[in-house]
Design an enzyme around this catalytic site. Structure first.
Site, PDB file in Angstrom:
ATOM      1  N   GLU A  83     -85.056  14.777 -34.519  1.00 61.61           N
ATOM      2  CA  GLU A  83     -85.128  15.863 -33.518  1.00 61.61           C
ATOM      3  C   GLU A  83     -84.591  15.406 -32.173  1.00 61.61           C
ATOM      4  OE1 GLU A  83     -85.798  17.936 -36.326  1.00 61.61           O
ATOM      5  OE2 GLU A  83     -85.849  18.961 -34.378  1.00 61.61           O
ATOM      6  N   PRO A  98     -77.673  18.029 -27.309  1.00 54.88           N
ATOM      7  CA  PRO A  98     -77.223  19.406 -27.064  1.00 54.88           C
ATOM      8  C   PRO A  98     -77.756  19.945 -25.743  1.00 54.88           C
ATOM      9  CG  PRO A  98     -78.331  19.209 -29.200  1.00 54.88           C
ATOM     10  CD  PRO A  98     -78.561  17.935 -28.459  1.00 54.88           C
ATOM     11  N   ARG A 117     -57.982   7.661 -24.949  1.00 56.08           N
ATOM     12  CA  ARG A 117     -56.580   8.092 -24.886  1.00 56.08           C
ATOM     13  C   ARG A 117     -56.102   8.317 -23.454  1.00 56.08           C
ATOM     14  NH1 ARG A 117     -55.519  13.317 -24.461  1.00 56.08           N
ATOM     15  NH2 ARG A 117     -53.716  13.308 -25.864  1.00 56.08           N
TER      16      ARG A 117
HETATM   17  C1  4FV Z   1     -75.326  16.818 -29.958  1.00 53.41           C
HETATM   18  C2  4FV Z   1     -74.451  17.760 -29.399  1.00 53.41           C
HETATM   19  C3  4FV Z   1     -76.260  17.066 -31.077  1.00 53.41           C
HETATM   20  C4  4FV Z   1     -79.406  16.828 -31.908  1.00 53.41           C
HETATM   21  C5  4FV Z   1     -80.506  16.195 -32.672  1.00 53.41           C
HETATM   22  C6  4FV Z   1     -78.548  14.858 -32.905  1.00 53.41           C
HETATM   23  C7  4FV Z   1     -78.142  16.199 -32.399  1.00 53.41           C
HETATM   24  C8  4FV Z   1     -79.951  14.999 -33.363  1.00 53.41           C
HETATM   25  N1  4FV Z   1     -75.176  15.679 -29.294  1.00 53.41           N
HETATM   26  N2  4FV Z   1     -73.758  17.132 -28.401  1.00 53.41           N
HETATM   27  N3  4FV Z   1     -74.255  19.040 -29.749  1.00 53.41           N
HETATM   28  N4  4FV Z   1     -77.144  16.065 -31.327  1.00 53.41           N
HETATM   29  O1  4FV Z   1     -76.230  18.117 -31.694  1.00 53.41           O
HETATM   30  O2  4FV Z   1     -74.221  15.884 -28.353  1.00 53.41           O
HETATM   31  O3  4FV Z   1     -80.656  13.877 -32.955  1.00 53.41           O
END
Ligand code: 4FV
Length: 229
Positions: free
Chosen positions: A116, A89, A154
């Site tokens: 985490e 994120p 795609r």
């Molecule tokens: C995420 C997102 C996401 C965070 C901790 C996986 C999570 C856990 N990845 N875009 N939004 N990842 O939330 O790519 O490890």
């Protein structure tokens, strides 16, 4: 193109990769997608892949060892260097322009985390590029990795049949796509806009452009840039 995915849940990719466009693209040799289990690269009898965060705090963090060993194994599976992407994120957000950019690569290596997240030395040591699919927290990076696979494959030449096309996609010209209609002309009293039945392609294109601008202004003014707001 070759796409490698490193994950603790390889089975999560079974279904999406074996349906529709993604399945056909693999069948046609347009893309090779390989999924590797990070846990297969643990060395202890408990097959440990996560540990407590230094400095305290909730949850667990993915350890660098198994990820590095898995990565170095995967790297050797094909000659191409590969663009390494870490799903988090904290990354810049994926958009259609980024999907188009990634579709130019000959190889992608996607790191899908859990808990985490990853020990920071994984991103630094593997020179991985962080990408986020959106400002929300998932249980794992697998779905995000799948979003990248779907949005990129795609766009590969030959992946889409003529029944589906990418050229008028939303965001292809920075705007949301115009509304679509198909038969019947009258569904439960809801009629197809007459202009679409006129056969006047100039007028239809004009109407569609206006519709795209209107719904972009209403639903995604951020796409229209500061001066449009
Ligand atoms: C995420 C997102 C996401 C965070 C901790 C996986 C999570 C856990 N990845 N875009 N939004 N990842 O939330 O790519 O490890």
């Amino acid at each position: 193109m070759r796409i490698d995915i490193l994950t603790l849940f390889p089975e999560m990719f079974d279904s999406p990769l074996h349906h529709s466009i993604l399945h056909r693209a693999q069948e046609r040799g347009i893309v090779v997608v390989a999924v590797t289990n990070i846990r297969d690269f643990t060395t202890d009898k408990y097959r440990k892949v996560d540990d407590k965060p230094y400095g305290g705090g909730p949850g667990m963090v993915m350890m660098p060892g198994p990820v590095f060993d898995c990565f170095e194994h995967v790297e050797k599976l094909a000659p191409q260097r590969g663009r390494v992407i870490l799903l988090t994120p904290q990354g810049p957000r994926l958009d259609q322009a980024k999907a188009r950019e990634l579709a130019q690569e000959e190889r992608l290596i996607l790191l899908a985390g859990r808990y985490e997240g990853f020990d920071e030395r994984i991103r630094l040591g593997l020179d991985a590029e962080p990408i986020s699919i959106g400002d929300y927290v998932l249980n794992g990076g697998e779905l995000a990795a799948m979003v990248i696979v779907d949005s990129v494959v795609r766009l590969l030449p030959g992946a889409l049949g003529d029944e589906d096309s990418a050229q008028d996609d939303s965001f292809s010209d920075g705007l949301l796509e115009y509304p679509q209609y198909t038969r019947p002309e009258d569904f439960r009293g809801m009629k197809v806009p007459g202009i679409l039945l006129s056969g006047d392609h100039g007028k239809i294109a004009e109407w569609r452009r206006r519709q795209s601008l209107e719904r972009t202004a209403n639903w995604r003014p951020d796409l229209l840039g500061p001066d449009a707001r």
